[in-house]
Scaffold this active site. Structure first.
Site, PDB file in Angstrom:
ATOM      1  N   ASN A  52      10.785  -0.273   6.175  1.00 12.75           N
ATOM      2  CA  ASN A  52      10.408  -0.870   7.460  1.00 12.75           C
ATOM      3  C   ASN A  52       8.891  -0.862   7.650  1.00 12.75           C
ATOM      4  O   ASN A  52       8.407  -1.041   8.756  1.00 12.75           O
ATOM      5  CB  ASN A  52      11.064  -0.106   8.606  1.00 12.75           C
ATOM      6  CG  ASN A  52      12.572  -0.076   8.488  1.00 12.75           C
ATOM      7  OD1 ASN A  52      13.189  -1.081   8.138  1.00 12.75           O
ATOM      8  ND2 ASN A  52      13.162   1.071   8.740  1.00 12.75           N
ATOM      9  N   HIS A 138      21.157  -0.391  18.559  1.00 14.76           N
ATOM     10  CA  HIS A 138      21.048   0.732  17.621  1.00 14.76           C
ATOM     11  C   HIS A 138      22.033   1.860  17.943  1.00 14.76           C
ATOM     12  O   HIS A 138      22.383   2.092  19.100  1.00 14.76           O
ATOM     13  CB  HIS A 138      19.613   1.269  17.694  1.00 14.76           C
ATOM     14  CG  HIS A 138      19.259   2.237  16.629  1.00 14.76           C
ATOM     15  ND1 HIS A 138      19.200   3.592  16.847  1.00 14.76           N
ATOM     16  CD2 HIS A 138      18.935   2.050  15.331  1.00 14.76           C
ATOM     17  CE1 HIS A 138      18.839   4.203  15.730  1.00 14.76           C
ATOM     18  NE2 HIS A 138      18.675   3.291  14.795  1.00 14.76           N
ATOM     19  N   GLU A 177      17.532  -5.079  22.361  1.00 12.58           N
ATOM     20  CA  GLU A 177      16.471  -4.855  21.387  1.00 12.58           C
ATOM     21  C   GLU A 177      15.532  -6.045  21.315  1.00 12.58           C
ATOM     22  O   GLU A 177      15.925  -7.181  21.596  1.00 12.58           O
ATOM     23  CB  GLU A 177      17.075  -4.565  20.007  1.00 12.58           C
ATOM     24  CG  GLU A 177      17.937  -3.321  20.051  1.00 12.58           C
ATOM     25  CD  GLU A 177      18.317  -2.757  18.691  1.00 12.58           C
ATOM     26  OE1 GLU A 177      17.942  -3.342  17.662  1.00 12.58           O
ATOM     27  OE2 GLU A 177      19.001  -1.726  18.680  1.00 12.58           O
ATOM     28  N   SER A 181      17.894  -4.689  14.335  1.00 12.60           N
ATOM     29  CA  SER A 181      17.479  -4.016  13.104  1.00 12.60           C
ATOM     30  C   SER A 181      18.221  -4.477  11.862  1.00 12.60           C
ATOM     31  O   SER A 181      17.681  -4.422  10.764  1.00 12.60           O
ATOM     32  CB  SER A 181      17.639  -2.504  13.265  1.00 12.60           C
ATOM     33  OG  SER A 181      18.975  -2.177  13.586  1.00 12.60           O
ATOM     34  N   ASP A 206      14.266  -1.835  23.389  1.00 15.53           N
ATOM     35  CA  ASP A 206      13.998  -1.042  22.190  1.00 15.53           C
ATOM     36  C   ASP A 206      13.329  -2.008  21.223  1.00 15.53           C
ATOM     37  O   ASP A 206      13.972  -2.906  20.692  1.00 15.53           O
ATOM     38  CB  ASP A 206      15.327  -0.503  21.636  1.00 15.53           C
ATOM     39  CG  ASP A 206      15.161   0.209  20.288  1.00 15.53           C
ATOM     40  OD1 ASP A 206      14.162  -0.055  19.592  1.00 15.53           O
ATOM     41  OD2 ASP A 206      16.052   0.996  19.932  1.00 15.53           O
ATOM     42  N   HIS A 209      11.475  -2.721  15.913  1.00 16.89           N
ATOM     43  CA  HIS A 209      11.135  -3.617  14.794  1.00 16.89           C
ATOM     44  C   HIS A 209      10.229  -4.777  15.193  1.00 16.89           C
ATOM     45  O   HIS A 209       9.845  -5.568  14.341  1.00 16.89           O
ATOM     46  CB  HIS A 209      12.412  -4.161  14.150  1.00 16.89           C
ATOM     47  CG  HIS A 209      13.247  -3.081  13.543  1.00 16.89           C
ATOM     48  ND1 HIS A 209      13.027  -2.585  12.280  1.00 16.89           N
ATOM     49  CD2 HIS A 209      14.285  -2.369  14.041  1.00 16.89           C
ATOM     50  CE1 HIS A 209      13.897  -1.628  12.022  1.00 16.89           C
ATOM     51  NE2 HIS A 209      14.677  -1.475  13.085  1.00 16.89           N
ATOM     52  N   LYS A 241       7.898   2.594  11.818  1.00 20.89           N
ATOM     53  CA  LYS A 241       8.199   1.328  11.146  1.00 20.89           C
ATOM     54  C   LYS A 241       6.880   0.602  10.833  1.00 20.89           C
ATOM     55  O   LYS A 241       6.165   1.043   9.964  1.00 20.89           O
ATOM     56  CB  LYS A 241       9.206   0.564  11.975  1.00 20.89           C
ATOM     57  CG  LYS A 241      10.578   1.228  11.729  1.00 20.89           C
ATOM     58  CD  LYS A 241      11.636   1.072  12.720  1.00 20.89           C
ATOM     59  CE  LYS A 241      12.844   1.904  12.266  1.00 20.89           C
ATOM     60  NZ  LYS A 241      13.758   2.231  13.344  1.00 20.89           N
TER      61      LYS A 241
HETATM   62  C1  LIG Z   1      14.759   3.069  13.714  1.00 15.16           C
HETATM   63  C2  LIG Z   1      15.274   2.722  15.052  1.00 15.16           C
HETATM   64  C3  LIG Z   1      15.347   3.684  16.063  1.00 15.16           C
HETATM   65  C4  LIG Z   1      15.071   5.127  15.808  1.00 15.16           C
HETATM   66  O1  LIG Z   1      13.731   5.382  15.628  1.00 15.16           O
HETATM   67  P1  LIG Z   1      13.287   6.642  14.765  1.00 15.16           P
HETATM   68  O2  LIG Z   1      11.897   6.912  15.189  1.00 15.16           O
HETATM   69  O3  LIG Z   1      13.407   6.251  13.333  1.00 15.16           O
HETATM   70  O4  LIG Z   1      14.228   7.762  15.124  1.00 15.16           O
HETATM   71  C5  LIG Z   1      15.735   3.266  17.311  1.00 15.16           C
HETATM   72  N1  LIG Z   1      16.062   1.982  17.551  1.00 15.16           N
HETATM   73  C6  LIG Z   1      16.020   1.044  16.586  1.00 15.16           C
HETATM   74  C7  LIG Z   1      16.410  -0.352  16.916  1.00 15.16           C
HETATM   75  C8  LIG Z   1      15.647   1.390  15.309  1.00 15.16           C
HETATM   76  O5  LIG Z   1      15.650   0.479  14.336  1.00 15.16           O
END
Ligand SMILES: *Cc1c(COP(=O)(O)O)cnc(C)c1O
Length: 400
Positions: A52, A138, A177, A181, A206, A209, A241
């Site tokens: 990522n 997620h 999101e 992801s 969220d 990405h 990421k």
């Molecule tokens: C990776 C991810 C998370 C978690 O983040 P980390 O810092 O890796 O724990 C949360 N939401 C989404 C959509 C993700 O892809």
């Protein structure tokens, strides 16, 4: 000493054997270093199409230097939780930098996105509330939502008409999101913010990405879609990421942040991220803001990949982001395809249920600004020679 043969109250072996039979058992592969574009495993070098690290910053010299200098200045660890002595000037400076970057009133740092998501939902939602989630959100959001006393409703992926109907049943929080992801497509944030405003509910993004990759200065999905940060009550983003480090933040109003400082238990009762890490993230954000050229190169790679994969007969999803899933369908076929690509020096992750819905096992191909056009062509050659039929009719319908 306990051995695996001892039968206790938990049927661990049985659960693992069931996963094995379905080609769903996971195992870890220790890597031996690499960067956004390359990976070393078992003494072999691969082109990495599974990380990522979308801007190739994980191996950036300036960020590594900021981390090292941070350690020299602040030590290796934070020493305590943030409300004790774990919150330093370096953390505070990073919070202010993120607030300035994204147009937020206030920001709070977390050790990871998984716990940040869980902390927010848990601190906010009581049994009088509703939680609306996109069905492809997620695992951290889905899991916490299903454990809370609030009522949870999951709407079909990006289906705003379905969400509008569901919103009639109460008051609470809508979560979706920026960039999904496993599919790489984006949430419809204009519509989401309109629905939230009209129904007087709160809205949370969220953007794990989207941050760093999309929008001017890499400000993320909202900026890319022209949605004001003021329309979204809670923003969550991660540093692991595109930012190439680790950790996460939650941002919004000053009142929201003060509330979380008081009521988010995984913030209050967890050792803070090392200050040196905050220094590394601060350097990364400074670079990300000025990385328009890297983002343009990445977009060029995405276009090249999609054109080439289309010519090979793969039907592509609605993704304009570096996450480019190729749907295979059956888990075994996805594993086999990933293995053949490895034989050609290409490292691509096979993603299987329950991470994705049953029957939608896929290769999750991720591109990085650290790749070259020639390396995209090598990936396309590998896909062309792997001899596995692309699954037709890819897309959202598969998630129904
Ligand atoms: C990776 C991810 C998370 C978690 O983040 P980390 O810092 O890796 O724990 C949360 N939401 C989404 C959509 C993700 O892809």
């Amino acid at each position: 000493m306990l051995t695996s043969a001892d039968q206790g109250p938990f049927a661990l072996g049985e659960a693992l054997a069931a996963r094995e039979r379905e080609a769903l058992r996971r195992c870890r592969t220790p890597t031996e270093g690499g960067s956004g574009a390359r990976l070393r495993v078992g003494g072999q070098d691969y082109l990495n199409f599974s990380a990522n690290d979308y801007l190739g910053l994980g191996d950036d010299d300036a960020i590594k230097q900021a981390f090292k200098e941070g350690i020299d200045r602040h030590g290796a660890g934070a020493g305590a939780s943030p409300l004790v002595t774990g919150y330093s000037r370096a953390h505070q400076a990073l919070e202010e930098q993120i607030a300035d970057w994204l147009g937020l009133e206030a920001v709070l740092l977390f050790n990871c996105g998984f716990s940040a998501n869980q902390a927010v939902l848990k601190a906010l939602l009581g049994k009088e509330h509703l939680l609306w989630q996109d069905r492809l959100n997620h695992a951290s959001l889905q899991e916490m939502g299903s454990q809370l006393p609030c009522r949870m409703k999951r709407f079909p992926h990006n289906d705003m008409a379905a969400l509008a109907r569901q919103l009639e049943s109460g008051k609470g929080l809508i979560v979706s999101e920026g960039v999904f992801s496993m599919d790489g497509d984006q949430g419809p944030w204009r519509e989401l913010s309109e629905l939230a405003a009209r129904s007087r509910n709160w809205l949370m993004i969220d953007d794990a990405h989207g941050l760093g990759v999309l929008g001017p200065e890499g400000r993320g999905t909202l900026a890319a879609q022209g949605v004001s940060p003021a329309c979204v009550h809670i923003q969550m983003g991660t540093f692991g990421k595109a930012l190439g480090v680790a950790g996460a933040f939650v941002g919004g109003s000053r009142e929201l942040v003060e509330y979380l400082v008081n009521f988010a238990r995984s913030y209050v009762y967890s050792t803070h991220m090392p200050a040196a890490q905050a220094c590394a993230v601060a350097k990364s954000i400074a670079l990300v803001r000025g990385a328009d050229e890297a983002r343009a190169h990445l977009q060029q790679l995405i276009r090249r990949f999609r054109q080439g994969a289309g010519q090979l007969g793969w039907t592509l999803g609605a993704s304009e982001t570096p996450i480019q899933p190729l749907l295979v369908g059956e888990s075994r076929a996805a594993l086999q395809l990933a293995e053949r690509l490895r034989g050609a020096g290409l490292w691509v992750g096979a993603i299987r249920p329950p991470t994705v819905p049953a029957g939608t096992a896929r290769l999750r191909i991720t591109l990085s600004a650290a790749h070259s056009e020639q390396e995209i062509d090598r990936l396309l050659d590998g896909l062309g020679q792997a001899g596995i039929e692309p699954m037709q009719e890819q897309g959202e319908a598969k998630h129904a």
